[in-house]
Design a protein around this motif. Sequence first.
Motif, short mmCIF file in Angstrom:
data_model
loop_
_atom_site.label_atom_id
_atom_site.label_comp_id
_atom_site.label_asym_id
_atom_site.label_seq_id
_atom_site.Cartn_x
_atom_site.Cartn_y
_atom_site.Cartn_z
N LEU A 80 -91.84 10.91 82.96
CA LEU A 80 -90.62 10.34 82.38
C LEU A 80 -90.25 9.01 83.02
O LEU A 80 -89.87 8.06 82.33
CB LEU A 80 -89.46 11.33 82.54
CG LEU A 80 -89.55 12.63 81.73
CD1 LEU A 80 -88.45 13.58 82.14
CD2 LEU A 80 -89.45 12.33 80.25
N HIS A 81 -90.38 8.94 84.34
CA HIS A 81 -89.98 7.71 85.04
C HIS A 81 -90.87 6.53 84.66
O HIS A 81 -90.38 5.44 84.36
CB HIS A 81 -90.02 7.94 86.55
CG HIS A 81 -89.41 6.83 87.35
ND1 HIS A 81 -88.10 6.44 87.19
CD2 HIS A 81 -89.93 6.02 88.32
CE1 HIS A 81 -87.85 5.44 88.02
NE2 HIS A 81 -88.94 5.17 88.71
N THR A 181 -91.14 10.76 74.64
CA THR A 181 -90.25 11.26 75.70
C THR A 181 -89.36 12.39 75.17
O THR A 181 -89.21 13.44 75.81
CB THR A 181 -89.37 10.11 76.24
OG1 THR A 181 -90.21 9.09 76.77
CG2 THR A 181 -88.43 10.61 77.32
N ILE A 203 -80.28 13.67 80.87
CA ILE A 203 -81.50 12.89 80.62
C ILE A 203 -81.84 12.90 79.13
O ILE A 203 -82.16 11.87 78.54
CB ILE A 203 -82.67 13.45 81.45
CG1 ILE A 203 -82.46 13.13 82.93
CG2 ILE A 203 -84.01 12.90 80.98
CD1 ILE A 203 -83.47 13.72 83.86
N THR A 284 -84.29 9.52 86.06
CA THR A 284 -85.63 10.10 86.20
C THR A 284 -86.35 9.64 87.47
O THR A 284 -87.53 9.92 87.65
CB THR A 284 -86.50 9.74 84.97
OG1 THR A 284 -86.54 8.31 84.81
CG2 THR A 284 -85.95 10.38 83.71
N ASP A 460 -87.72 15.27 88.09
CA ASP A 460 -89.16 15.02 88.22
C ASP A 460 -89.82 16.07 89.12
O ASP A 460 -90.88 16.60 88.80
CB ASP A 460 -89.38 13.61 88.79
CG ASP A 460 -90.85 13.23 88.82
OD1 ASP A 460 -91.48 13.25 87.76
OD2 ASP A 460 -91.37 12.93 89.91
#
Length: 737
Positions: A80-81, A181, A203, A284, A460
């Motif tokens: 995700l990051h 995502t 998120i 994230t 994460d």
Amino acid sequence: MAKTIVSVRDMVVEFRNKTKKFRALKGINVDIKEGTTFAVVGESGSGKTTFGRAVMGINKIHSGSVFFDDKLVFGKPLNLHKSNLQILDYIKAMEIEATQTATILNEYIDAVKVAYFLYIKNQKFNPKTKKLKDLKSEKIIIEDREVLVNEKSEKVFKKVENWQKEIVKALLEIIRIQQSTIRFLDHIDKYAKELTPEMFEAIRTKARNTHVLVRDVKTEANKIYLNVARVNQIRHDYLNEKLSLEKFFELILVELQKSAISQNKLQDAIEDIIWSQEQNIALTSKKKEREEFKEKFKALVNIKRSQFVEETTKYILDVENKKPGVSDVYLDEAKKLLSTVWSYKTVNIEAIKEYINSYESNTIEKNNELLNSFKNSDIELEIKNFHEEYVLKNIKNEEVIKSLKSKIDYVENLLNEDTIEDADTIKFVYAIKGWTYSMSEKMIKEYRDLIKLLDLESLDSIINNLDILKPLNKKGVHENKKIMQMIFQDPAASLNDRLPIIEIISEGLYNYPELYKNDESRKLFFEWYNKNHSDKPIKSMHRINDEDVRRFIIEQSIKSVGLLPEHLSRYPHEFSGGQRQRIGIARALVMKPKLIIADEPISALDVSIRAQVLNLFKKFQDDLKITYIFVAHDLSIVRHVADTIAVIYRGQIVEMAPAEELFNNPLHPYTRALLSAIPHPDPNQKEFNFIVYDEQKEHPDYLTDFPNFKQIKPGHYVWSNRRELVEMMKKIMDSNK
């Protein structure tokens, strides 16, 4: 209802040709039910074999994942990051191109206005001052149209056109990553029971909100792109004498004005997206980065108490000393605010917390004891007033209690964190320094919410520990090779010419001896042997040799594909292409897998043996609940073997539906083209209605009206944009009348 056994998520496969990359699969997303046959059809080079080999783990997956029975088997889970950082890179590159486009577009608009006033109004227009001046000379008549549409203006306008096209492409890539995502978050939601609900929902909500912002920007970018295309057409028509001079200016100025308005909206919206995307990145991020984001956000919406005291004290002294340029307009407010910046010496925080949390259960003596320990701060005086007005009169007011608790939290934070969060106080500091405080209430709230969320455990780290996303260990990899088998398209290349057939088929059994060293296999051999050797029967299963069982299993598998046991001693080069394909099928079936990827398994077989092999597939599917991914180009065969058919074109699944539904109601033009190519057995039919699929002709608006995989009917999905969706829905409604 059958469970999903194979899930493919955003699968991208790339191949390199020297320095160039070729994307063979473009973000495939499918779910395959257990015990069904999922067919992938398309012409040569469409990516169907690549898909099968990628699911099997033979072709390396560039991005995306393959899940088998709720376990990650190939590829990597979405980071995700990294995805959010990638999106921000695209946005910032797009911001630069948008600025360049705006600059050149404005210069071009000014140039057109200069020409318009000069040749139509006989006036001189100054682009800098926007002023007009009448000309005394006679009106200038243009004899050569290239004066307006010349090579220099063509180059300038071409830059605008190219930059705008790149902006639209960047937005499409951003949308693709965002959709991946959101799909990933939706997919892991049911598995992530240990996720912090507040963090996970924050998120997901923020990702969706940013996605909406990007789609809004895409709408404005589309308008500019289409306006630019119309301007280009107007220029072309004028150059070819299809428009008069007056009409040329009338049309082009309207389109340019529309472009300028949309361009301003686009640039403002890009700033909002960057702000929103930076929040996605913060949410994230990993632990170390999260601390940095927290400090950054705190600096935006808070101020240090020590800084406030320093700035306010300095201001009061400057006013009292009559320092030049310092106004006394904020003096009274400065003194008042300075008196409210509490310290542990001026407020008994522990006493007021204890009182507000337990005043109902306390005795009168206990409450009086706490109230007497209060000092003279505003918050303590307010609580004393609450005690007299409400507690002593036995009146309940939840809103007042909620407000007091909020103020106590603020004071405690002020004391513990040395931080002032009050927006009015922060604005005051900015005012006395002559600065402008640009944070809106909405932004302040969002940043404060973010700061609280960043104190929670990193999403994460939790995601990486989910069982579904953990890579297979050595034992898992070994087991996966058994339960997932592949029948290759080229039987000559997939068989080892140096080994006899019995060794080729035995190889899997040697690696997985449990397939024949078990009671079930011994019992089958026992029954078969006694039936065929009644003169010398085996009296006890304990006397059965496991090697005899292995030989029995191999002979049964080779006979099941139409070959004879005596063929087992031969080598692959001694067989025809069709026979070699049968050997490949026997090699896969002997493993009793849960999934078989069959890549054109019957294309090399004689017509007489095709039905036999397909029936064999069906028998194993019924007996063992095998799931098939059937890769083929022959739609006439696929119709009879597949439960679901996915039509693939240039690495993109363009239509997916149950077999009969696809044949009875094909919606995508490529699917209709494939179906029109099926040979008809009627010898009297002289004319065939072949359809030639022309991608450019069928989808001229895909750049501005981006397609998505949409469900048209239950279980029937089509890769289409909004225009095509409307047309398809109309077709379905007409067919139902």
